[in-house]
Structure formats: C-alpha cells, structure tokens
Design an enzyme around this catalytic site. Structure first.
Site, PDB file in Angstrom:
ATOM      1  CD  GLU A 148      -8.375  37.407   7.643  1.00  0.00           C
ATOM      2  OE1 GLU A 148      -8.603  37.194   6.446  1.00  0.00           O
ATOM      3  OE2 GLU A 148      -7.486  38.176   8.037  1.00  0.00           O
ATOM      4  CD  GLU A 305      -3.675  35.694   9.605  1.00  0.00           C
ATOM      5  OE1 GLU A 305      -3.459  36.275   8.524  1.00  0.00           O
ATOM      6  OE2 GLU A 305      -4.600  34.872   9.752  1.00  0.00           O
TER       7      GLU A 305
HETATM    8  C1  GLA Z   1      -5.520  36.509   6.069  1.00  0.00           C
HETATM    9  C2  GLA Z   1      -5.795  35.056   6.375  1.00  0.00           C
HETATM   10  C3  GLA Z   1      -4.614  34.178   6.170  1.00  0.00           C
HETATM   11  C4  GLA Z   1      -3.824  34.581   4.959  1.00  0.00           C
HETATM   12  C5  GLA Z   1      -3.446  36.034   5.064  1.00  0.00           C
HETATM   13  C6  GLA Z   1      -2.610  36.533   3.911  1.00  0.00           C
HETATM   14  O1  GLA Z   1      -5.211  37.259   7.138  1.00  0.00           O
HETATM   15  O2  GLA Z   1      -6.306  34.876   7.656  1.00  0.00           O
HETATM   16  O3  GLA Z   1      -5.078  32.872   6.054  1.00  0.00           O
HETATM   17  O4  GLA Z   1      -4.598  34.380   3.825  1.00  0.00           O
HETATM   18  O5  GLA Z   1      -4.623  36.793   5.066  1.00  0.00           O
HETATM   19  O6  GLA Z   1      -2.323  37.893   4.038  1.00  0.00           O
END
Ligand code: GLA
Ligand code: ZN
Length: 665
Positions: A148, A305
């Site tokens: 991210e 995710e």
């Molecule tokens: C993000 C991050 C993860 C985690 C999630 C929690 O997407 O990439 O490492 O912290 O949020 O929702």
C-alpha cells in the site's frame, strides 16, 4: 490474459509472528477452507536484516518450505513497507518529514522517504536477494512489492529531488514562473534553490488547499512519480534474476495520493485492497473495482486483500453479516477479480490489528461462523476452477477518472468547498449501475473508440490536445457528457482564456459566463423533460452558442429560465453539458436522454440487486447479487446453467439476503 492457472484463494499470512508449533495447525485448518495461496513476507524486513551487514533468511526459508510442501501458490512480498529500527536510528534520512516539517523517528509503517538514497539502496538489495533465493521456485506465482504505497515526504532530499524533477519538466526557472503564475503575490523565483516544498511551512493553506495550485499539483505529480520510482527500482532488482514472475503492488481503489494509471503501466497485474465501510454503497465498491480493472484497460486484477469479517481501523467496524463476505467476493470477481485474498489468514495477538478479522480467529480452531463461510467459498471457487479466469467486461460506457484532475479540483479555492471529485464521479457512475449497465473507468490517455458514451464529470484540467481527442470522439458519433467546472484550466491550473469551458466550448456549443455556489443544503428547481427535478451545489450561468437547451433553472435568481442542461450536435455525435449537481431523478432523466436510440440495454432492478457480466470464449457469466440483508423478489428471465449447482435455470424470481448466483449462458 491472466497469469494464474486457478483462482488464488488465500491472503496475508504472517507465521513469523507465531511459534512454529502453530504452523502445522495452520496448514491443517487452512486446508479445510480450500485455501491454495498465501501472501508472505509483507512486514519482515526487521527479521530478514537484523543489522546493516547481516541478512538472515532462515525463518523465511522454513516458511517457504512449509508452503511448498503444502502446495501453496505464494504471493511473495518484498517487506520494504516498514523500516527496521537500526535503519531509522542509523540513517535518520530514511524517516519521513511530515507536512508540518517534522522529521519522524522510528515508528509505524509506510514511513520511508522515497528520495532517501539509503532507503533506495537497501530496498533494492533486499528485493534482489529475495529474488535470488526464491524466484526460481514454481510456487512463487507473483511478487508483491512493498505494501500500500502512499503518503508523502517533505524533507530536504525530497526538495532536492523535486528541483531535479522540475528541471526535467520545465528546463528553465522562467518556465516554472510562468507555469505557476508566480508574479501573483510576488512569488517570482530567481533560482532553482528558491523552490521550497508546498507544506505547512510553505504555500499550503491548511491540509487541503494551497496558495499556488500549480506548485502543489506538481508536488503531487512529483511525489507520485518518486514513489513509483521506488516500485520500479525493486522491480528491476527482481528482474535481474527472475525474468517472468508477474510483479504487482497492492493499490487502494480511489486513494488520492498516487496516479494509479501511471503505476499500472509499470505493473504486470493490478492488485488492490477492498475495505468498504458499513455504509459504503455497493455501487461505490463496484466503481472501485471497475477503476482497478480500468487501470490496465480491462485486464483482470487481483483482489489482494479484503477482511473475512471486520476491520479494526474504521470508526465503526461492523461485521460482514452471514453471506456478505461471499457476496462481496463475487462482486469483486464480477468486476474482473481473478483472485480472492484476505487480510489475514490468522488473527494477530497484539498491535493495532488484533481486532481485525481473519480466517483463523483468536479462538484458534475452525469452528467459527467466519471460518465456515470462508470454507464454503473456498469449495465453490475450487468448483469454478478456471472457467471464469481471464474473462472480460464488455462496456459501451466509459467514465473518465484522472488523478491530476482529482488533485487540482480539490486544491482550487472556490467556487465551493463541498465538491469532492470521487463523490461526483460516483454520482454519475451510480445511475449506470442502477440500470445494470457495464462501465469502464478510463484514463484520459486511453483509447475511447470502443465507447458509445463517454462521461467526464468535472473535467477541470484539460489540455488542448485532450480536448481535441474528445472532439474527435464526438465527431465520430460518440455521446459525451460533461459537467460544471470542466474545461477550466491548463495542466498547471491556469485558466484557459476566452470563456469557460475553455477548449471544450466548440464541442459543447456553449459559453459559461458565471458560476454561482449555493449554500449547503440549498436546492433549486430545474425544469427538465416536462418534470421538476432538484439541483444543488453549483449553478452555471450558461449561454447557448449553437447548443439547444434541455433544461432550465426555475429560481428567484437572475438566471431564472436560463439553460442548465444543454445538448450540442457536433459531427456525427452529441455532447451534453450539465451546469449543476442534479438529484437522482435528474440523473435518471439525463441518462435516459443520452441513451436514447443507442443499443445499450438498461435493466432496472430493485435497489440492492446487481447484475454484472463477464465474457470469455463466446460465453457470458452473469453474476446476480443481492447486496442487502433482505429477501428481494425479482423477475429476471435468464436461461442458463447455474455454475455452482449445475442446474439449468430459466428465470430468477427472488434472491435471499446476500445471495449470489453465477449463471453461464
Ligand atoms: C491494509 C494493509 C494490511 C492491513 C490491512 C488491515 O490493507 O495492507 O497490512 O493493515 O490494511 O485492514
Ligand atoms: Zn523525503
């Protein structure tokens, strides 16, 4: 094209946070859920490199061995999204300097200065070492660089790099002065070293606004490019030893900070993290998926995710209700996802994410509601095999999304502070969504020729060249819709002289003389297609210069009876201008008018239902979803095979809460 041979079903797996005894138990439990993939090594830099000169891959070797032995497809992260303590302490330059000008100390994650030479050196090294050690393994199906990407830095190294970036873009300081209109407020720059970063110590006005949009915009472009350079550097390091494994980084939908169209050009496959809130409309999630698919002009993407149940970082972290996670997973797939991955596989015991949902909960066994739902989904995905993998969306409607416009529109002071770019795009998107019409989110430099309708809400920044491209689209028979605050400024946010909407005046056949801002909550009436609809936010004062009026203001103001929606025939096509923010009824009438006589079918279903299609090898896959917790009756005539039950169906008369059907025709 998809690089995978099956739907990856898995997610972030952090066994390094657990004693080894747990690992085999993980394998047993995850196997029950048909999990076939794990994303590993996302936050392990501190373990892999405990000091500047020592690398230690022993634990990672064990994790990889475990996953190889259990036949997992591995999404391999490079671990560079959180700095190890020794690096922060020894080289303070790696730590970011924030908007207030404070250089941070060790802490948190996503915390590196993208222009720190030390950071660049060690991330490249780590990426290459990982690729050398693991890149040859058949189990490694994807590289996941950092995590991210986002945020920004305002340190001296960044200021220095910014000046270099500007030299490339403008060549002379005079050109910078012109681009940023620096005679305003006596800002003339004499030397490259006069350039300072636009944070709270410089030209920013609070967090959101700026005294010099040209400067702030360029800083955004620069920061996005700088972070992209970090991605490219790691990618190149991997490519030295591993020529073919696809490389991605996980994006965040409509996240403002990075120009994802530019990122996507460097990525082999787009992946993204979908975290809607309890009140995010299904249409917004759909739009975000479409945007992620649009980044690479329609190529399928990875849902890297999502949470199986709840998040921890929102103000209110509601549970996904029974069936909802399945429904949302299929919604992702309906819009182009070829993987379904979770954050995370086992819930951590400490740190701020201990209340974040996971496949294996704190209780430690498989007898939970969430686990059962994950397992059911896993079984279904196994059954789907590679049937849908690589299938494409066929859209005749494109909506333009553009990061520089997002930045510029929200930086600009006036005419209203309430205009939010993404909300406005969604306002248009959701009317097509309501009609179950497939939409592509397109970048300004992409090809428009496959679309019958092109929508560009608030196309505020536009170059003459981009305007020409839109003229051509319309001249060749396309229908173009744009709105207030379009065609206003050049790419440096200087106004196009000669009347709004600047270079779009011809194609639209209008002149916008003034822009009135309505106070919050005030609405006015617009007379449109013999009906009264409501409008708010902004009211353009429009003169017809060849266009016809489709709707007029009905107000006590001086622009009573003036046109507010116009239509202009240009070549073989038509362009529409909407000088205000229409309510839902207004949007319905507008889209009705624009779609008239086109071969784009609308199908309005009850609120909460979605019908989205993917196409492959002459087959169509229909995803029919109920996004609500209520049973909804419907009347959908569709003859085909239910892919999950294999029965032939001829029509659908109801959907239970969160039910999803996948029908092949
Ligand atoms: C993000 C991050 C993860 C985690 C999630 C929690 O997407 O990439 O490492 O912290 O949020 O929702
Ligand atoms: Zn910096």
């Amino acid at each position: 094209m998809t690089p995978f041979n099956k739907i990856l079903f898995g997610g972030d797996y952090n066994p390094e946070q657990w004693p080894k005894e747990i690992w085999l138990e993980d394998m047993r439990i995850l196997n029950l859920a048909h999990i076939n993939s794990a994303t590993i090594n996302v936050f392990s830099w501190a373990l892999l490199q405990p000091s500047e000169s020592i690398y230690d891959f022993s634990r990672l070797d064990d994790i990889v061995d475990l996953l190889v032995k259990h036949n997992y497809q591995i999404v391999f992260a490079t671990s560079t999204a959180a700095l190890p303590a020794w690096l922060s302490r020894r080289y303070p330059e790696v730590n970011r300097t924030d908007f207030e000008g404070r250089q941070h100390k060790f802490g948190h994650r996503h915390n590196a200065c993208p222009n720190s030479p030390v950071f660049k050196k060690y991330t490249k090294l780590l990426a290459q070492k990982l690729a050398e050690r693991y890149g040859h393994l058949a189990n490694v199906v994807c590289w996941h660089i950092s995590n991210e990407y986002g945020g920004e830095c305002y340190c001296d190294n960044c200021a220095k790099a910014f000046r270099e970036w500007l030299k490339k873009r403008y060549e002379t300081i005079e050109a910078v002065n012109r681009a940023w209109n620096m005679t305003f407020w006596s800002h003339t720059l004499y030397d490259w070293d006069d350039i300072v970063v636009p944070n709270a110590l410089g030209d920013a006005i609070g967090y959101e606004k700026t005294a010099f949009a040209g400067l702030s915009l360029d800083y955004r472009r620069f920061m996005s490019d700088a972070i992209l350079t970090n991605f490219i550097a790691e990618k190149e390091a991997i490519r030295i030893v591993d020529e073919k494994t696809p490389i991605t980084t996980n994006l965040m939908g409509t996240y403002k900070g990075l120009d994802y169209f530019k990122f996507a050009k460097e990525m082999d496959i787009v992946s993204w993290d979908n975290y809607p809130s309890y009140d995010t409309p299904a249409s917004f999630t759909a739009m975000s998926h479409d945007l992620m698919r649009g980044l690479k002009a329609g190529q399928p993407f990875m849902l890297m995710e999502q949470t199986p149940s709840q998040q921890n970082w929102q103000p209110y972290n509601s549970l996904k209700k029974p069936g909802q996670m399945r429904c949302m997973s299929y919604q992702a797939m309906a819009h182009g996802a070829d993987t379904i991955q979770f954050f995370q596989l086992r819930r951590s015991i400490g740190g701020c994410e201990k209340f974040h949902g996971a496949v294996i909960d704190h209780v430690g066994h498989e007898h939970t509601r969430v686990f059962r739902e994950v397992a059911t989904l896993g079984k279904e995905l196994e059954q789907l095999g590679n049937t849908i993998l690589g299938a494409r969306t066929q859209a005749k409607v494109g909506i333009i999304f553009d990061w520089p416009n997002y930045w510029a529109l929200e930086y600009t002071s006036g005419p209203t502070q309430d205009l939010r770019y993404v909300e406005h795009i969604h306002h248009y998107y959701k009317e097509f969504y309501r009609r179950q019409i497939a939409v592509d989110m397109v970048g300004l430099d992409q090809d428009f020729s496959q679309y019958q309708v092109l929508v560009a809400p608030c196309l505020y920044l536009i170059s003459d060249e981009q305007a020409k491209k839109i003229e051509e689209f319309v001249a060749q028979g396309g229908r173009f819709i744009t709105t207030m605050l379009s065609g206003i400024a050049t790419e440096s946010d200087n106004v196009h002289l000669g009347g709004y909407p600047g270079p779009l005046k011809q194609v639209l056949g209008i002149w916008v003389e003034e822009i009135d801002a309505l106070p919050p909550k005030e609405q006015i009436t617009v007379r449109f297609a013999s009906q009264n609809v409501r409008a708010s936010l902004l009211c353009d004062v429009i003169h017809l210069k060849g266009a016809e009026q489709l709707a007029t203001y009905q107000t006590n103001d001086f622009y009573n009876d003036y046109p507010v929606i116009t239509k202009n025939t240009f070549g073989q096509g038509q362009s529409y201008y909407v000088g205000t923010l229409l309510d839902n009824l207004g949007m319905e009438l507008l889209v009705e008018e624009v779609l008239r006589d086109l071969s784009i079918e609308s199908c309005v279903l009850s609120q909460g239902l979605e019908w989205t299609k993917r196409h492959k090898d002459g087959k169509t896959y229909h995803f029919i979803m109920n996004h609500t917790n209520q049973m909804i009756a419907c009347d959908i005539a569709l003859m085909g095979r239910n892919l999950l039950t294999t029965e032939i169906i001829t029509n659908i008369t109801q959907l239970s809460p969160y039910e999803t059907l996948i029908i092949e025709t």
